[in-house]
Design a protein around this motif. Structure first.
Motif, PDB file in Angstrom:
ATOM      1  N   LEU A  23     -29.193 -30.854  12.816  1.00 56.81           N
ATOM      2  CA  LEU A  23     -30.096 -29.846  13.380  1.00 56.81           C
ATOM      3  C   LEU A  23     -31.043 -29.292  12.313  1.00 56.81           C
ATOM      4  O   LEU A  23     -32.247 -29.177  12.530  1.00 56.81           O
ATOM      5  CB  LEU A  23     -29.283 -28.709  13.999  1.00 56.81           C
ATOM      6  N   ALA A  24     -30.483 -28.950  11.150  1.00 60.33           N
ATOM      7  CA  ALA A  24     -31.319 -28.360  10.105  1.00 60.33           C
ATOM      8  C   ALA A  24     -32.341 -29.375   9.596  1.00 60.33           C
ATOM      9  O   ALA A  24     -33.519 -29.044   9.395  1.00 60.33           O
ATOM     10  CB  ALA A  24     -30.451 -27.856   8.960  1.00 60.33           C
ATOM     11  N   ALA A  25     -31.888 -30.625   9.409  1.00 66.50           N
ATOM     12  CA  ALA A  25     -32.810 -31.639   8.895  1.00 66.50           C
ATOM     13  C   ALA A  25     -33.875 -31.973   9.937  1.00 66.50           C
ATOM     14  O   ALA A  25     -35.055 -32.151   9.602  1.00 66.50           O
ATOM     15  CB  ALA A  25     -32.043 -32.890   8.493  1.00 66.50           C
ATOM     16  N   ALA A  26     -33.475 -32.023  11.211  1.00 65.73           N
ATOM     17  CA  ALA A  26     -34.475 -32.275  12.250  1.00 65.73           C
ATOM     18  C   ALA A  26     -35.450 -31.099  12.323  1.00 65.73           C
ATOM     19  O   ALA A  26     -36.652 -31.287  12.501  1.00 65.73           O
ATOM     20  CB  ALA A  26     -33.799 -32.489  13.605  1.00 65.73           C
ATOM     21  N   GLY A  27     -34.925 -29.886  12.133  1.00 65.05           N
ATOM     22  CA  GLY A  27     -35.800 -28.706  12.130  1.00 65.05           C
ATOM     23  C   GLY A  27     -36.810 -28.775  10.997  1.00 65.05           C
ATOM     24  O   GLY A  27     -37.970 -28.396  11.147  1.00 65.05           O
ATOM     25  N   SER A  28     -36.362 -29.275   9.857  1.00 66.11           N
ATOM     26  CA  SER A  28     -37.280 -29.431   8.731  1.00 66.11           C
ATOM     27  C   SER A  28     -38.340 -30.490   9.043  1.00 66.11           C
ATOM     28  O   SER A  28     -39.534 -30.294   8.833  1.00 66.11           O
ATOM     29  CB  SER A  28     -36.507 -29.843   7.479  1.00 66.11           C
ATOM     30  N   ALA A  29     -37.877 -31.608   9.556  1.00 63.66           N
ATOM     31  CA  ALA A  29     -38.796 -32.731   9.799  1.00 63.66           C
ATOM     32  C   ALA A  29     -39.806 -32.392  10.894  1.00 63.66           C
ATOM     33  O   ALA A  29     -41.008 -32.630  10.742  1.00 63.66           O
ATOM     34  CB  ALA A  29     -37.986 -33.967  10.187  1.00 63.66           C
ATOM     35  N   VAL A  30     -39.310 -31.831  11.987  1.00 54.88           N
ATOM     36  CA  VAL A  30     -40.219 -31.507  13.088  1.00 54.88           C
ATOM     37  C   VAL A  30     -41.006 -30.263  12.715  1.00 54.88           C
ATOM     38  O   VAL A  30     -40.450 -29.184  12.564  1.00 54.88           O
ATOM     39  CB  VAL A  30     -39.418 -31.239  14.382  1.00 54.88           C
ATOM     40  N   GLY A  31     -42.294 -30.440  12.524  1.00 56.97           N
ATOM     41  CA  GLY A  31     -43.093 -29.299  12.112  1.00 56.97           C
ATOM     42  C   GLY A  31     -44.517 -29.466  12.594  1.00 56.97           C
ATOM     43  O   GLY A  31     -44.788 -30.228  13.528  1.00 56.97           O
ATOM     44  N   LEU A  32     -45.422 -28.768  11.919  1.00 49.89           N
ATOM     45  CA  LEU A  32     -46.822 -28.865  12.322  1.00 49.89           C
ATOM     46  C   LEU A  32     -47.311 -30.306  12.201  1.00 49.89           C
ATOM     47  O   LEU A  32     -48.200 -30.728  12.936  1.00 49.89           O
ATOM     48  CB  LEU A  32     -47.671 -27.953  11.454  1.00 49.89           C
ATOM     49  N   GLY A  33     -46.713 -31.040  11.274  1.00 47.83           N
ATOM     50  CA  GLY A  33     -47.089 -32.441  11.098  1.00 47.83           C
ATOM     51  C   GLY A  33     -46.931 -33.245  12.379  1.00 47.83           C
ATOM     52  O   GLY A  33     -47.753 -34.100  12.696  1.00 47.83           O
ATOM     53  N   ASN A  34     -45.874 -32.963  13.132  1.00 55.03           N
ATOM     54  CA  ASN A  34     -45.622 -33.722  14.366  1.00 55.03           C
ATOM     55  C   ASN A  34     -46.543 -33.291  15.488  1.00 55.03           C
ATOM     56  O   ASN A  34     -47.066 -34.118  16.225  1.00 55.03           O
ATOM     57  CB  ASN A  34     -44.204 -33.471  14.878  1.00 55.03           C
ATOM     58  N   ILE A  35     -46.664 -31.981  15.658  1.00 57.20           N
ATOM     59  CA  ILE A  35     -47.313 -31.499  16.870  1.00 57.20           C
ATOM     60  C   ILE A  35     -48.821 -31.448  16.711  1.00 57.20           C
ATOM     61  O   ILE A  35     -49.573 -31.607  17.646  1.00 57.20           O
ATOM     62  CB  ILE A  35     -46.741 -30.112  17.235  1.00 57.20           C
ATOM     63  N   TRP A  36     -49.246 -31.282  15.479  1.00 56.34           N
ATOM     64  CA  TRP A  36     -50.660 -31.083  15.248  1.00 56.34           C
ATOM     65  C   TRP A  36     -51.311 -32.369  14.731  1.00 56.34           C
ATOM     66  O   TRP A  36     -52.335 -32.803  15.249  1.00 56.34           O
ATOM     67  CB  TRP A  36     -50.795 -29.921  14.254  1.00 56.34           C
TER      68      TRP A  36
END
Ligand code: TRP
Length: 451
Positions: A23-36
């Motif tokens: 969960l923590a690592a996915a939280g780190s990875a999923v960020g503005l980079g993914n959505i934006w």
């Protein structure tokens, strides 16, 4: 240097629940980079042809490096710096490799300095969405963006600095409280909430938007767009999107018990990150194409200019806009925490500071450098370039070489869930040769694009 500290006092710094690493690592990875960034990069670089190359990078190069990075944390049991120290002690050699730890801590800090500024914009949009009368025309929306990014008093971009400060305060509240009471407690619910909001967003967009055109735009394979530069873009983005090469996985890996399957955890994190990126595209583009005359290629402006305007034309647009920015905000917080934690844990483990003090020092530093990035966009761009183009790939390459050539079998001895047999052979040779060589080529070609 205090040996009691170096020996590692992480006993009280372990995730309380096993699944927290993912969960923590996915939280780190999923960020503005993914959505934006990802949806836009996909559309501009050849659709599914780009996706194919991106997936090859993720699973061919990034996953093996991510396993190596996590393993360094899990065996070295400490912050990026301490972990390399402990490993050097165990191996009886390899002190200079501690430099990779410092590189990671410094790199995370530099990324954090400009990342907090963009998250500050997101916070401004989230708060503004709570107030009535959101700007309605395209001109008004861009005027709002202009205000957020450049409203100044006495020569200082006060609004931008204020928003970045508030955002950092939010992160401070989490990191200050420690690994279990802070990170674990807040990241665990935040990551599923993020996924839920995204799914709601996709359902909304597909229902009222122009899905057909969005799918054609995103996925039409156009192999003519695949050039050396697209490949570079794909690899660079893959590293950034996975938070790879800067010690996040060392830090989070150090808090993870030794009996979890390394390969499975890391594959899961990468799969979540990629799925979220594709879903983000399925949320953004149907909305963009729903309105005649709105351009899908606004690049960075897509999220801050195009989307907020599109919502003004949509049913339930006000609520949808708020939820959209809330989603971005949560994605930003869970990533920012992972940019702060490596430096905090390094100061704690290596300098013997208390968590409270270390958090204050790191966030204080980020506040100063973030404000500087807000004020001088040249610095923002320089930090972005230095990290994305240079430090991330260099960090990843060094981690691959270190584990590929430096680890001997006895280091793995107390580790369960590490690949064995032929999978290990493939993994090790990827780390030894394939990954470093690929990254080296990309680095050189990326730095000298005309070469
Ligand atoms: N991966 C995050 C994103 O996609 C950004 C991020 C968080 C990051 N921590 C990192 C990037 C460490 C590189 C290194 O937005």
């Amino acid at each position: 240097m205090n040996n009691a500290i170096r020996a590692g006092t992480v006993g009280d710094q372990m995730w309380g629940k096993k699944s927290t690493f993912v969960l923590a690592a996915a939280g780190s990875a999923v960020g503005l980079g993914n959505i934006w960034r990802f949806p836009y990069a996909l559309a501009e670089n050849g659709g599914s042809a780009f996706l194919l190359i991106y997936l090859l990078c993720i699973f061919g190069i990034c996953v093996p490096i991510m396993m190596a990075e996590t393993l360094i944390g899990r065996i070295g049991r400490g912050s990026p710096v301490l972990a390399f120290h402990n490993l050097a002690d165990r191996r009886g050699k390899g002190r200079p490799w501690v430099g990779i730890g410092f590189l990671g801590v410094a790199g995370s800090f530099i990324i954090g300095a400009f990342y907090t500024v963009v998250c500050g914009w997101v916070l401004a949009y989230t708060l503004r969405s709570l107030l009535p009368d959101f700007p309605t025309t395209e001109g008004e929306v861009s005027a709002f963006f202009e205000t957020v990014t450049s409203y100044s008093l006495g020569g200082w971009d006060v609004l931008e600095i204020l928003m970045h400060s508030l955002f950092l305060l939010l992160c401070l509240g989490i990191v200050y409280q420690g690994v279990v009471k802070g990170l674990e407690r807040y990241l665990r619910p935040m990551v599923p909430l993020l996924v839920l909001l995204l799914l709601v967003g996709v359902a909304y967009a597909i229902n009222i938007g122009n899905t057909e055109q969005a799918l054609a735009f995103m996925f039409s394979p156009d192999f003519s767009k695949i050039t050396g530069e697209t490949v570079l873009a794909a690899v660079g983005h893959a590293f950034f999107s996975l938070s790879l090469g800067m010690g996040v996985f060392i830090t989070y890996g150090a808090y993870t018990p030794s009996n979890l399957s390394l390969g499975k955890m890391v594959l899961l994190v990468s799969a979540i990150d990629t799925t979220v990126a594709v879903l983000a595209g399925l949320m953004v583009f149907p909305l963009v194409f729903a309105i005649e005359g709105v351009s899908a290629s606004a690049g960075p402006g897509l999220v801050f200019l195009t989307i907020p305007f599109v919502f003004t034309q949509m049913p339930l647009g006000d609520i949808a806009r708020f939820l959209f920015f809330l989603l971005l905000l949560i994605a930003g917080v869970t990533s920012m925490v992972s940019l702060i934690e490596p430096a905090v844990s390094a100061l704690e483990h290596y300098r013997g500071m208390t968590r409270h003090r270390a958090t204050a020092v790191v966030i204080g530093g980020l506040w100063v450098f973030g404000a500087a990035c807000a004020q001088w966009s040249g610095l923002f761009d320089a930090f972005d370039y230095l990290t994305t183009k240079i430090l991330l790939p260099v960090g990843g390459m060094l981690i691959a070489l270190f584990v590929g050539w430096g680890f001997s079998n006895d280091l793995y001895a107390d580790q369960e869930g590490v690949p064995t047999g032929s999978v290990r052979t493939v993994w090790i040779w990827t780390l030894r040769v394939v990954a470093p060589a690929t990254v080296a080529v990309i680095l050189v070609a990326g730095l000298w694009p005309s070469a």
